[in-house]
Design a protein around this motif. Structure first.
Motif, PDB file in Angstrom:
ATOM      1  N   TYR A  31       0.878  -1.078   0.056  1.00 59.13           N
ATOM      2  CA  TYR A  31      -0.107   0.012  -0.046  1.00 59.13           C
ATOM      3  C   TYR A  31       0.890   1.239   0.173  1.00 59.13           C
ATOM      4  CZ  TYR A  31      -3.103   3.576   1.576  1.00 59.13           C
ATOM      5  OH  TYR A  31      -3.894   4.822   1.898  1.00 59.13           O
ATOM      6  N   TYR A  32       0.670   2.213  -1.088  1.00 62.27           N
ATOM      7  CA  TYR A  32       1.437   3.379  -1.007  1.00 62.27           C
ATOM      8  C   TYR A  32       0.422   4.328  -0.923  1.00 62.27           C
ATOM      9  CZ  TYR A  32       4.255   0.187  -3.595  1.00 62.27           C
ATOM     10  OH  TYR A  32       5.227  -0.814  -3.884  1.00 62.27           O
ATOM     11  N   PRO A  33       0.181   5.153   0.317  1.00 59.82           N
ATOM     12  CA  PRO A  33      -0.490   6.243   0.698  1.00 59.82           C
ATOM     13  C   PRO A  33      -0.637   7.413  -0.606  1.00 59.82           C
ATOM     14  CG  PRO A  33       0.600   5.706   2.682  1.00 59.82           C
ATOM     15  CD  PRO A  33       1.374   5.031   1.337  1.00 59.82           C
ATOM     16  N   ASN A  34      -1.833   8.103  -0.169  1.00 56.41           N
ATOM     17  CA  ASN A  34      -1.835   9.202  -1.197  1.00 56.41           C
ATOM     18  C   ASN A  34      -1.093  10.351  -1.101  1.00 56.41           C
ATOM     19  OD1 ASN A  34      -4.006  10.443  -2.971  1.00 56.41           O
ATOM     20  ND2 ASN A  34      -4.170  12.178  -1.602  1.00 56.41           N
ATOM     21  N   THR A  35      -0.469  10.906  -2.547  1.00 55.63           N
ATOM     22  CA  THR A  35       0.670  11.684  -2.530  1.00 55.63           C
ATOM     23  C   THR A  35       0.374  12.577  -3.629  1.00 55.63           C
ATOM     24  OG1 THR A  35       3.146  12.005  -2.564  1.00 55.63           O
ATOM     25  CG2 THR A  35       2.262  10.027  -4.069  1.00 55.63           C
ATOM     26  N   THR A  36       0.977  13.650  -3.893  1.00 52.62           N
ATOM     27  CA  THR A  36       1.197  14.646  -4.824  1.00 52.62           C
ATOM     28  C   THR A  36       1.994  14.357  -6.019  1.00 52.62           C
ATOM     29  OG1 THR A  36       2.432  16.269  -4.058  1.00 52.62           O
ATOM     30  CG2 THR A  36       0.048  16.223  -3.557  1.00 52.62           C
ATOM     31  N   PHE A  37       1.796  14.747  -7.343  1.00 55.02           N
ATOM     32  CA  PHE A  37       2.808  14.462  -8.540  1.00 55.02           C
ATOM     33  C   PHE A  37       2.675  15.483  -9.193  1.00 55.02           C
ATOM     34  CE2 PHE A  37      -1.535  12.873  -9.840  1.00 55.02           C
ATOM     35  CZ  PHE A  37      -1.366  13.458 -11.013  1.00 55.02           C
ATOM     36  N   ASN A  38       3.596  15.825 -10.310  1.00 52.53           N
ATOM     37  CA  ASN A  38       3.703  16.703 -11.268  1.00 52.53           C
ATOM     38  C   ASN A  38       3.896  16.137 -12.468  1.00 52.53           C
ATOM     39  OD1 ASN A  38       3.653  19.278  -9.590  1.00 52.53           O
ATOM     40  ND2 ASN A  38       5.533  18.332  -8.666  1.00 52.53           N
ATOM     41  N   LYS A 278       6.716  12.918  -5.197  1.00 51.19           N
ATOM     42  CA  LYS A 278       7.740  13.079  -3.767  1.00 51.19           C
ATOM     43  C   LYS A 278       7.885  11.586  -3.124  1.00 51.19           C
ATOM     44  CE  LYS A 278       5.627  17.484  -2.720  1.00 51.19           C
ATOM     45  NZ  LYS A 278       5.026  18.162  -1.451  1.00 51.19           N
ATOM     46  N   ASN A 279       9.114  11.532  -2.579  1.00 56.97           N
ATOM     47  CA  ASN A 279       9.121  10.308  -1.770  1.00 56.97           C
ATOM     48  C   ASN A 279       8.346  10.055  -0.701  1.00 56.97           C
ATOM     49  OD1 ASN A 279      11.744  10.072  -3.372  1.00 56.97           O
ATOM     50  ND2 ASN A 279      12.825  11.032  -1.568  1.00 56.97           N
ATOM     51  N   ARG A 280       7.813   8.775  -0.638  1.00 52.53           N
ATOM     52  CA  ARG A 280       6.706   8.527   0.159  1.00 52.53           C
ATOM     53  C   ARG A 280       6.825   7.169   0.915  1.00 52.53           C
ATOM     54  NH1 ARG A 280       2.175   6.580  -4.142  1.00 52.53           N
ATOM     55  NH2 ARG A 280       3.250   5.621  -5.718  1.00 52.53           N
ATOM     56  N   MET A 281       5.946   7.057   1.814  1.00 52.22           N
ATOM     57  CA  MET A 281       5.921   5.759   2.749  1.00 52.22           C
ATOM     58  C   MET A 281       5.087   4.825   1.874  1.00 52.22           C
ATOM     59  SD  MET A 281       5.128   7.170   6.430  1.00 52.22           S
ATOM     60  CE  MET A 281       5.512   5.559   7.066  1.00 52.22           C
ATOM     61  N   PHE A 282       5.643   3.461   2.337  1.00 49.80           N
ATOM     62  CA  PHE A 282       4.814   2.399   1.873  1.00 49.80           C
ATOM     63  C   PHE A 282       4.643   1.275   2.898  1.00 49.80           C
ATOM     64  CE2 PHE A 282       8.837   0.497   1.547  1.00 49.80           C
ATOM     65  CZ  PHE A 282       8.923  -0.759   1.970  1.00 49.80           C
ATOM     66  N   PHE A 283       3.745   0.518   2.692  1.00 50.51           N
ATOM     67  CA  PHE A 283       3.476  -0.709   3.813  1.00 50.51           C
ATOM     68  C   PHE A 283       3.171  -2.055   3.156  1.00 50.51           C
ATOM     69  CE2 PHE A 283       1.721   3.504   5.534  1.00 50.51           C
ATOM     70  CZ  PHE A 283       2.588   3.504   6.663  1.00 50.51           C
ATOM     71  N   ASN A 284       3.943  -3.021   3.761  1.00 47.41           N
ATOM     72  CA  ASN A 284       3.893  -4.333   3.086  1.00 47.41           C
ATOM     73  C   ASN A 284       3.349  -5.479   4.217  1.00 47.41           C
ATOM     74  OD1 ASN A 284       6.143  -6.647   2.290  1.00 47.41           O
ATOM     75  ND2 ASN A 284       4.396  -6.994   1.476  1.00 47.41           N
ATOM     76  N   LEU A 285       2.358  -6.363   3.879  1.00 46.14           N
ATOM     77  CA  LEU A 285       2.030  -7.585   4.782  1.00 46.14           C
ATOM     78  C   LEU A 285       1.716  -8.807   3.650  1.00 46.14           C
ATOM     79  CD1 LEU A 285       1.412  -8.198   7.537  1.00 46.14           C
ATOM     80  CD2 LEU A 285      -1.163  -7.877   6.989  1.00 46.14           C
ATOM     81  N   GLY A 286       2.417  -9.854   4.195  1.00 41.73           N
ATOM     82  CA  GLY A 286       2.329 -10.984   3.426  1.00 41.73           C
ATOM     83  C   GLY A 286       2.347 -12.042   4.248  1.00 41.73           C
ATOM     84  N   ILE A 287       2.174 -13.330   3.400  1.00 39.45           N
ATOM     85  CA  ILE A 287       2.538 -14.750   3.816  1.00 39.45           C
ATOM     86  C   ILE A 287       3.261 -15.520   2.935  1.00 39.45           C
ATOM     87  CG2 ILE A 287       0.411 -14.676   5.238  1.00 39.45           C
ATOM     88  CD1 ILE A 287      -1.076 -16.285   3.127  1.00 39.45           C
ATOM     89  N   ARG A 288       3.850 -16.566   3.446  1.00 40.19           N
ATOM     90  CA  ARG A 288       4.803 -17.371   2.552  1.00 40.19           C
ATOM     91  C   ARG A 288       4.890 -18.764   3.093  1.00 40.19           C
ATOM     92  NH1 ARG A 288       8.420 -13.518   0.906  1.00 40.19           N
ATOM     93  NH2 ARG A 288       6.678 -12.173   1.294  1.00 40.19           N
ATOM     94  N   ILE A 289       5.125 -19.492   2.353  1.00 39.69           N
ATOM     95  CA  ILE A 289       5.405 -21.017   2.607  1.00 39.69           C
ATOM     96  C   ILE A 289       6.876 -21.374   2.347  1.00 39.69           C
ATOM     97  CG2 ILE A 289       4.707 -23.585   2.277  1.00 39.69           C
ATOM     98  CD1 ILE A 289       2.037 -22.747   1.624  1.00 39.69           C
TER      99      ILE A 289
END
Length: 291
Positions: A31-38, A278-289
């Motif tokens: 997930y990459y939250p809302n951010t501005t762009f040009n 702009k440089n922005r935050m991200f979040f990651n959640l996952g599962i793996r075998i």
């Protein structure tokens, strides 16, 4: 870029054990939250979500000296963007289906040779499929298990995933000493981890990602005949992995993305629009075998 390097960790029955576990299945949400762009047509805001599924297996063919490797990777890329000037909203989902087929050959003196061919279907599926929906990659990698703690490799990838056919040099490194584990496939990713035990692992990872999609821009009234969408970004941040039960693990991470670039091309692969973020935050959640 997809280079199936996890297969290099197949157990070398001559001398050494594997340096880390083999991922049979992974499922991740980014997930990459809302951010501005040009861009050259105005400013706006964008929010991005990615879901990724990967399945892979290596099957011994001849006395555990040759392995057949195959993997299937699916990515759902979704973004929602609003342009400030004309209140134009684009809410789209793009799909990437990637299949890899390869051979791993065990050679004398702890060498392995890994060869992969990877066709990819990347599209919005709004129209009938055509040759423009497909890209491909061929890669070859030679790895050397030089000691109980170190494995390294060199190779080349020949890919059309960036629009034009491109040759990319590869370097891989796996290093494990005591509770420290280093994993690298340059230029794709590099990670440094500390393994508390078989159940818990924490570290820091940097990864380069992106894709090229054949799409339709019905929302944009333009005579430019736009039909390609590409994106790239570099993610930097911590990652925590823990065993849930049996071979099932959970991973959680986050951090910042840098060099966030979206590009739109016409049918002649000329860049017509470039979105910079702009440089922005991200979040990651996952599962793996892991096996």
């Amino acid at each position: 870029m997809s280079v199936s390097l996890n297969a290099q960790e197949l157990k070398d029955t001559i001398t050494y054990n594997r340096l880390h576990k083999f991922p049979l299945l992974t499922l991740d949400q980014f997930y990459y939250p809302n951010t501005t762009f040009n861009t050259n047509i105005g400013q706006g805001e964008i929010e991005v979500n990615e879901q990724r599924l990967s399945m892979q297996a290596a099957i011994p063919l001849k006395g555990k000296k040759t392995y057949l490797f195959s993997s299937l990777n699916y990515t759902l890329f979704h973004y929602n963007t609003v342009f400030d000037q004309n209140s134009l909203t684009i809410n789209e989902s793009y799909h990437s289906i990637q299949y890899s087929l390869g051979l791993i050959k065990i050679l004398p003196k702890q060498w392995k040779l890994i060869f992969n061919i990877t066709p990819t279907l990347a599209s919005d599926f709004h129209n009938n499929l055509s040759s423009e929906d497909f890209t491909f990659q061929i890669s070859a990698l030679a790895t050397k298990r030089s000691s109980q703690s170190v494995q390294y490799g060199f190779g080349l990838a020949y890919t059309s995933r960036f629009g034009n056919l491109t040759i990319i040099p590869l370097f891989s490194l796996t290093y494990k000493r005591d509770k420290w584990l280093t994993l690298a496939v340059i230029p794709a990713y590099i990670g440094q981890y500390f393994e508390f035990n078989d159940k818990y692992k924490v570290g820091v990872k940097a990864a380069v990602g992106g894709d090229l999609y054949n799409v339709n821009f019905d929302e944009i009234n333009s005579p430019l005949n736009l039909n390609k969408f590409s994106y790239s970004r570099v993610t930097l941040g911590p990652e925590f992995v823990f065993k849930l039960i049996g071979d099932l693990y959970v991973n959680a991470g986050g951090g910042f993305t840098v060099r966030n670039v979206f590009e739109v091309e016409d049918r002649q692969q000329n860049k017509k629009l470039e979105f910079t973020f702009k440089n922005r935050m991200f979040f990651n959640l996952g599962i793996r075998i892991l096996k």
